[in-house]
Motif scaffolding. Structure first.
Motif, PDB file in Angstrom:
ATOM      1  N   SER A  34       1.021  -1.080  -0.149  1.00  0.00           N
ATOM      2  CA  SER A  34       0.109  -0.259  -0.055  1.00  0.00           C
ATOM      3  C   SER A  34       0.991   1.388   0.134  1.00  0.00           C
ATOM      4  O   SER A  34       2.179   1.134   0.452  1.00  0.00           O
ATOM      5  CB  SER A  34      -0.914  -0.089   1.175  1.00  0.00           C
ATOM      6  OG  SER A  34       0.019   0.023   2.462  1.00  0.00           O
ATOM      7  N   THR A  36       0.561   5.639   1.143  1.00  0.00           N
ATOM      8  CA  THR A  36      -0.223   6.861   1.770  1.00  0.00           C
ATOM      9  C   THR A  36       0.745   7.844   1.417  1.00  0.00           C
ATOM     10  O   THR A  36       1.756   7.966   1.860  1.00  0.00           O
ATOM     11  CB  THR A  36      -0.232   6.409   3.225  1.00  0.00           C
ATOM     12  OG1 THR A  36      -0.895   5.061   3.557  1.00  0.00           O
ATOM     13  CG2 THR A  36      -1.097   7.565   4.089  1.00  0.00           C
ATOM     14  N   ARG A  57      -6.250  12.646  -5.176  1.00  0.00           N
ATOM     15  CA  ARG A  57      -7.477  11.870  -4.770  1.00  0.00           C
ATOM     16  C   ARG A  57      -6.884  11.029  -3.523  1.00  0.00           C
ATOM     17  O   ARG A  57      -5.890  10.286  -3.984  1.00  0.00           O
ATOM     18  CB  ARG A  57      -8.265  11.361  -5.829  1.00  0.00           C
ATOM     19  CG  ARG A  57      -9.382  10.435  -5.581  1.00  0.00           C
ATOM     20  CD  ARG A  57     -10.115  10.247  -6.740  1.00  0.00           C
ATOM     21  NE  ARG A  57      -9.706   9.223  -7.601  1.00  0.00           N
ATOM     22  CZ  ARG A  57     -10.096   8.378  -8.417  1.00  0.00           C
ATOM     23  NH1 ARG A  57     -11.583   8.499  -8.451  1.00  0.00           N
ATOM     24  NH2 ARG A  57      -9.364   7.714  -9.346  1.00  0.00           N
ATOM     25  N   MET A  58      -7.616  10.868  -2.595  1.00  0.00           N
ATOM     26  CA  MET A  58      -7.168   9.849  -1.499  1.00  0.00           C
ATOM     27  C   MET A  58      -6.234  10.172  -0.922  1.00  0.00           C
ATOM     28  O   MET A  58      -5.331   9.536  -0.126  1.00  0.00           O
ATOM     29  CB  MET A  58      -7.250   8.530  -2.040  1.00  0.00           C
ATOM     30  CG  MET A  58      -8.470   7.970  -2.411  1.00  0.00           C
ATOM     31  SD  MET A  58      -8.448   6.207  -3.246  1.00  0.00           S
ATOM     32  CE  MET A  58      -8.423   5.343  -1.546  1.00  0.00           C
ATOM     33  N   GLN A  61      -4.771   8.719   2.811  1.00  0.00           N
ATOM     34  CA  GLN A  61      -5.684   7.482   2.952  1.00  0.00           C
ATOM     35  C   GLN A  61      -4.709   6.414   2.278  1.00  0.00           C
ATOM     36  O   GLN A  61      -4.028   6.546   1.318  1.00  0.00           O
ATOM     37  CB  GLN A  61      -6.825   7.466   1.862  1.00  0.00           C
ATOM     38  CG  GLN A  61      -7.898   8.503   2.569  1.00  0.00           C
ATOM     39  CD  GLN A  61      -9.284   8.448   1.834  1.00  0.00           C
ATOM     40  OE1 GLN A  61      -9.594   7.293   1.365  1.00  0.00           O
ATOM     41  NE2 GLN A  61      -9.758   9.641   1.288  1.00  0.00           N
ATOM     42  N   GLU A  62      -4.756   5.166   2.912  1.00  0.00           N
ATOM     43  CA  GLU A  62      -3.855   4.198   2.567  1.00  0.00           C
ATOM     44  C   GLU A  62      -4.433   3.565   1.241  1.00  0.00           C
ATOM     45  O   GLU A  62      -5.617   3.273   1.119  1.00  0.00           O
ATOM     46  CB  GLU A  62      -3.942   2.876   3.551  1.00  0.00           C
ATOM     47  CG  GLU A  62      -3.180   1.599   3.320  1.00  0.00           C
ATOM     48  CD  GLU A  62      -2.783   0.946   4.461  1.00  0.00           C
ATOM     49  OE1 GLU A  62      -1.709   0.247   4.611  1.00  0.00           O
ATOM     50  OE2 GLU A  62      -3.773   0.701   5.281  1.00  0.00           O
ATOM     51  N   ILE A  63      -3.833   3.607   0.163  1.00  0.00           N
ATOM     52  CA  ILE A  63      -4.162   2.899  -1.287  1.00  0.00           C
ATOM     53  C   ILE A  63      -3.493   1.651  -1.632  1.00  0.00           C
ATOM     54  O   ILE A  63      -2.444   1.440  -1.568  1.00  0.00           O
ATOM     55  CB  ILE A  63      -3.925   4.130  -2.332  1.00  0.00           C
ATOM     56  CG1 ILE A  63      -4.419   5.375  -2.020  1.00  0.00           C
ATOM     57  CG2 ILE A  63      -4.302   3.528  -3.859  1.00  0.00           C
ATOM     58  CD1 ILE A  63      -4.102   6.524  -2.862  1.00  0.00           C
ATOM     59  N   LEU A  81      -1.250   2.424  -8.692  1.00  0.00           N
ATOM     60  CA  LEU A  81      -2.068   2.041  -7.690  1.00  0.00           C
ATOM     61  C   LEU A  81      -3.689   1.658  -8.022  1.00  0.00           C
ATOM     62  O   LEU A  81      -3.967   1.807  -9.305  1.00  0.00           O
ATOM     63  CB  LEU A  81      -2.204   3.648  -6.924  1.00  0.00           C
ATOM     64  CG  LEU A  81      -1.066   4.206  -6.596  1.00  0.00           C
ATOM     65  CD1 LEU A  81      -1.345   5.771  -6.263  1.00  0.00           C
ATOM     66  CD2 LEU A  81      -0.259   3.706  -5.434  1.00  0.00           C
ATOM     67  N   ASP A  82      -4.336   1.122  -7.127  1.00  0.00           N
ATOM     68  CA  ASP A  82      -5.801   0.697  -7.190  1.00  0.00           C
ATOM     69  C   ASP A  82      -6.486   1.351  -6.528  1.00  0.00           C
ATOM     70  O   ASP A  82      -7.242   1.348  -5.428  1.00  0.00           O
ATOM     71  CB  ASP A  82      -5.867  -0.837  -6.701  1.00  0.00           C
ATOM     72  CG  ASP A  82      -7.288  -1.361  -6.802  1.00  0.00           C
ATOM     73  OD1 ASP A  82      -8.001  -0.774  -7.549  1.00  0.00           O
ATOM     74  OD2 ASP A  82      -7.438  -2.467  -6.362  1.00  0.00           O
ATOM     75  N   ILE A  83      -6.901   2.781  -7.114  1.00  0.00           N
ATOM     76  CA  ILE A  83      -7.530   3.809  -6.448  1.00  0.00           C
ATOM     77  C   ILE A  83      -8.971   3.579  -6.425  1.00  0.00           C
ATOM     78  O   ILE A  83      -9.709   3.728  -5.404  1.00  0.00           O
ATOM     79  CB  ILE A  83      -7.259   5.365  -7.108  1.00  0.00           C
ATOM     80  CG1 ILE A  83      -5.740   5.624  -6.471  1.00  0.00           C
ATOM     81  CG2 ILE A  83      -8.253   6.323  -6.498  1.00  0.00           C
ATOM     82  CD1 ILE A  83      -5.393   6.952  -7.272  1.00  0.00           C
ATOM     83  N   GLY A  85     -10.025   0.498  -6.422  1.00  0.00           N
ATOM     84  CA  GLY A  85     -10.540  -0.545  -5.354  1.00  0.00           C
ATOM     85  C   GLY A  85     -10.955  -1.916  -6.055  1.00  0.00           C
ATOM     86  O   GLY A  85     -11.596  -2.854  -5.596  1.00  0.00           O
ATOM     87  N   ARG A  93       0.546   6.911 -10.625  1.00  0.00           N
ATOM     88  CA  ARG A  93       0.957   8.395  -9.909  1.00  0.00           C
ATOM     89  C   ARG A  93       2.442   8.348 -10.155  1.00  0.00           C
ATOM     90  O   ARG A  93       3.257   7.478  -9.626  1.00  0.00           O
ATOM     91  CB  ARG A  93       0.650   8.021  -8.614  1.00  0.00           C
ATOM     92  CG  ARG A  93       1.038   9.445  -7.793  1.00  0.00           C
ATOM     93  CD  ARG A  93       0.285   9.444  -6.434  1.00  0.00           C
ATOM     94  NE  ARG A  93      -1.075   9.472  -6.365  1.00  0.00           N
ATOM     95  CZ  ARG A  93      -1.934   9.412  -5.647  1.00  0.00           C
ATOM     96  NH1 ARG A  93      -1.454   9.367  -4.287  1.00  0.00           N
ATOM     97  NH2 ARG A  93      -3.418   9.559  -5.661  1.00  0.00           N
TER      98      ARG A  93
END
Length: 110
Positions: A34, A36, A57-58, A61-63, A81-83, A85, A93
């Motif tokens: 993850s 952050t 975005r996010m 938050q842990e992504i 990243l898996d923004i 989900g 990024r």
């Protein structure tokens, strides 16, 4: 504290890295990788002072982290990243230049 030059998908553990914009990242590698981002918790390097710091975005938050394209001191990081989900949609990024990478002793805040 030992400085680390580069991280790859094969590394394990929890690390912090700072970028030229002043942003601080926490990256966990191994089981359940993850990322952050804490945007600009310190002043940016001179080249980025007028550019400002993006709000992403996010932030904070842990992504879920799907992979590392590149994460090396002195270069821009590229992270996947898996923004969304869903485990399928990939968000790339890119960061400003990485100033330093360190291993964290306490991997997750309580």
């Amino acid at each position: 504290m030992a400085w680390i030059e580069e991280l790859t998908d094969t590394d394990t553990g929890t690390f912090a890295f700072r970028t030229s914009t002043g942003s601080l990242y926490r990256i966990a590698l191994g089981h359940s990788p993850s990322l952050t981002r804490l945007p600009a918790d310190q002043d940016p390097e001179a080249a980025y002072r007028k550019a400002g710091v993006s709000v992403l975005r996010m932030d904070t938050q842990e992504i879920p982290l799907l992979g590392i394209g590149k994460l090396k001191v002195g270069e821009r990081a590229i992270l996947f990243l898996d923004i969304v989900g869903d485990g399928i949609t990939v968000t790339q990024r890119d960061t400003s230049e990485v100033l330093g990478i360190t291993r964290l002793k306490n991997p997750r805040p309580h």
